[in-house]
Motif scaffolding. Structure first.
Motif, PDB file in Angstrom:
ATOM      1  N   TYR A  26      -7.125  -2.577  -1.047  1.00 31.35           N
ATOM      2  CA  TYR A  26      -6.089  -1.943  -0.227  1.00 31.35           C
ATOM      3  C   TYR A  26      -5.903  -2.708   1.083  1.00 31.35           C
ATOM      4  O   TYR A  26      -4.772  -3.024   1.484  1.00 31.35           O
ATOM      5  CB  TYR A  26      -6.476  -0.491   0.039  1.00 31.35           C
ATOM      6  CG  TYR A  26      -5.535   0.241   0.969  1.00 31.35           C
ATOM      7  CD1 TYR A  26      -4.415   0.893   0.471  1.00 31.35           C
ATOM      8  CD2 TYR A  26      -5.765   0.285   2.350  1.00 31.35           C
ATOM      9  CE1 TYR A  26      -3.548   1.564   1.310  1.00 31.35           C
ATOM     10  CE2 TYR A  26      -4.908   0.947   3.200  1.00 31.35           C
ATOM     11  CZ  TYR A  26      -3.796   1.592   2.677  1.00 31.35           C
ATOM     12  OH  TYR A  26      -2.937   2.249   3.519  1.00 31.35           O
TER      13      TYR A  26
ATOM     14  N   ARG B 216      -2.580  -4.724   2.362  1.00 28.07           N
ATOM     15  CA  ARG B 216      -1.880  -4.372   3.594  1.00 28.07           C
ATOM     16  C   ARG B 216      -1.803  -5.557   4.555  1.00 28.07           C
ATOM     17  O   ARG B 216      -0.777  -5.759   5.226  1.00 28.07           O
ATOM     18  CB  ARG B 216      -2.596  -3.199   4.286  1.00 28.07           C
ATOM     19  CG  ARG B 216      -2.630  -1.929   3.468  1.00 28.07           C
ATOM     20  CD  ARG B 216      -1.255  -1.381   3.170  1.00 28.07           C
ATOM     21  NE  ARG B 216      -0.646  -0.804   4.354  1.00 28.07           N
ATOM     22  CZ  ARG B 216       0.637  -0.487   4.452  1.00 28.07           C
ATOM     23  NH1 ARG B 216       1.453  -0.732   3.438  1.00 28.07           N
ATOM     24  NH2 ARG B 216       1.119   0.047   5.543  1.00 28.07           N
TER      25      ARG B 216
ATOM     26  N   PRO C 266       2.535  -4.603  -1.723  1.00 28.37           N
ATOM     27  CA  PRO C 266       2.410  -3.173  -2.030  1.00 28.37           C
ATOM     28  C   PRO C 266       1.081  -2.894  -2.736  1.00 28.37           C
ATOM     29  O   PRO C 266       0.603  -3.711  -3.536  1.00 28.37           O
ATOM     30  CB  PRO C 266       3.597  -2.895  -2.956  1.00 28.37           C
ATOM     31  CG  PRO C 266       4.556  -4.016  -2.716  1.00 28.37           C
ATOM     32  CD  PRO C 266       3.725  -5.204  -2.378  1.00 28.37           C
TER      33      PRO C 266
ATOM     34  N   PRO D 106       4.911   0.624   0.864  1.00 27.56           N
ATOM     35  CA  PRO D 106       3.446   0.675   0.905  1.00 27.56           C
ATOM     36  C   PRO D 106       2.794   0.654  -0.476  1.00 27.56           C
ATOM     37  O   PRO D 106       1.678   0.164  -0.616  1.00 27.56           O
ATOM     38  CB  PRO D 106       3.166   1.991   1.636  1.00 27.56           C
ATOM     39  CG  PRO D 106       4.399   2.816   1.411  1.00 27.56           C
ATOM     40  CD  PRO D 106       5.532   1.858   1.343  1.00 27.56           C
TER      41      PRO D 106
END
Length: 443
Positions: free
Chosen positions: A305, A309, A314, A405
């Motif tokens: 993750y 980011r 995404p 996101p």
């Protein structure tokens, strides 16, 4: 006689020759002239200069203000026939304005029409233009806001006299009213459709946490009692997280005759808090939480993750769900008892789903139904090259995830093929199931 013939010949020679008719100017014809959002339509292009290449463009503004556009080169034949839905599917979003959705064409109010302008140009000059205005349903469909007997939703009733087969429409983890586009289009095809809210509205849980399963059984009962609904057939259409209560209600509540589950789950999962983090239990019965698979942020997912980011990619959530399943182990106590559902199931999933592993979970549902001998009229469709959001109207399809996101998955070729297949399949499934229940020997 010779002199008469000579005079006539002279008159014909001297008579003025009428000028040749001017060629018709370029024009765009639409068939059908007023298509709805779920109808394919074609453009007939006439009057194009022979041998002169031209460009056909399409543009439409989404309800968040973002413009979407596409273009195709025309070889310059005297007439061209174009599949307009493919031109719409190919649209991509402009860079401005800021804050708009560039992965999906934003529709926030299904009562408003969508205008798409098609234009032919050549050599920097516009030759013809035509604007096509489409709606999700005809003007005769009047939605009714519902807040009674513990049911919060919007009820879409066909314009024709009833009673009509009923469909409860349950959306996913976005909250609010469930898939109103689907409810409106179902009403256009003769179904009385209730777009249900189960969180995210006044008087309901604010988030997907501690949602009573009784909400869904009450909604099924409400449809059965409504005079606009033929009680011989009430089905459920559901999406994503909404497939959990849909399948659970169908398995534990009487009066559900068929279920459509798009991007489904075979089991119950934990809740989601306001900041999209793992939350409290999602579902309760009689005020007590139901057993569920919790989402846990394991170190591997956290590292992935943070990497996504930092690089602007995404985030793919499917690996998190697969890791949760691996850690949870035996899922027997959290699986939905789909073998108790008397009516048929239509399971639709995208092989490239990056929100959660819906194709695998749809397979688990089918396998359980087969194990108990209940899968006779069921359908399982897994679309290659399709992500989480299987398209059901002719809008721009999702492109490869490049913004936002969370990754959704899928690519334009697969999404376009699913766009032409999924919605007609849903309508056939519900129509056939309703006809079967209407037979005198059905009950």
């Amino acid at each position: 006689m010779k002199s008469l013939i000579a005079a006539l010949a002279a008159a014909l020679i001297l008579a003025p020759v009428p000028p040749a008719a001017a060629p018709a100017p370029p024009a765009i014809q639409v068939s059908p002239e007023a298509p709805l959002m779920d109808q394919p339509f074609r453009l007939s292009l006439t009057g194009l200069p022979p041998g002169r290449p031209a460009t056909l463009t399409a543009r439409a503004q989404a309800q968040d203000g973002v413009w979407w556009r596409s273009a195709v080169r025309l070889p310059g034949a005297p007439a061209e026939a174009i599949d307009a839905t493919r031109l719409i599917a190919a649209m991509t979003a402009d860079a401005a304005p800021k804050g708009g959705d560039r992965q999906a064409f934003a529709v926030t109010d299904v009562s408003q029409p969508l205008a798409t302008t098609f234009e032919i140009s050549a050599g920097g000059r516009r030759l013809a233009s035509r604007t096509v205005t489409r709606r999700f349903g005809p003007a005769g469909i009047c939605p009714f806001a519902i807040r009674e007997d513990g049911v919060v939703g919007v009820f879409y009733v066909p314009a024709q006299p009833g009673p009509h087969p009923g469909v409860l429409v349950i959306g996913g983890s976005d909250g609010g009213f469930g898939a109103p586009q689907v409810a409106m289009m179902l009403a256009d095809h003769g179904f009385a459709a209730l777009s249900l809210a189960y969180f995210g509205k006044k008087g309901l849980p604010a988030t997907l946490e501690d949602v009573p399963m009784e909400t869904f059984s009450r909604a099924v009962g409400w449809l059965h009692r409504n005079p606009a609904v033929d009680p011989r057939f009430v089905a459920i259409y559901s999406e994503s997280r909404g497939t959990e209560p849909a399948l659970y209600a169908a398995a534990t509540t009487g009066g559900v005759d068929a279920v459509v589950a798009r991007s489904p789950s075979f089991a119950l999962w934990g809740g989601v808090s306001a900041n999209h983090l793992p939350g409290k239990p999602a579902w309760t019965v009689a005020g007590k939480p139901l057993p569920a698979i919790p989402n846990t942020l394991y170190p591997g997912f956290i590292a992935a993750y943070l990497g996504d980011r930092l690089t602007g990619r995404p985030v793919r959530q499917t690996p998190l769900f697969l890791e949760d399943l691996a850690h949870f182990g035996d899922t027997a106590r959290v699986e939905i008892p789909v073998e108790r559902i008397a009516g048929p199931l239509l399971l639709l999933a995208g092989a490239g789903d990056q929100i959660w592993p819906s194709a695998m979970m749809a397979g688990r549902i089918e396998a359980r139904r087969r194990r108990f001998g209940r899968a006779g009229a069921d359908q399982l469709v897994v679309y290659p090259g399709v992500g989480h959001a299987i398209p059901y109207a002719y809008l721009p399809v999702r492109k490869r995830d490049a913004a936002g996101p969370f990754a959704v998955g899928g690519a334009p070729p697969g999404e376009t093929r699913a766009q032409a297949d999924a919605w007609p399949r849903i309508l056939r499934f519900l129509t056939d199931a309703a006809k079967a229940r209407a037979r005198p020997d059905a009950r």
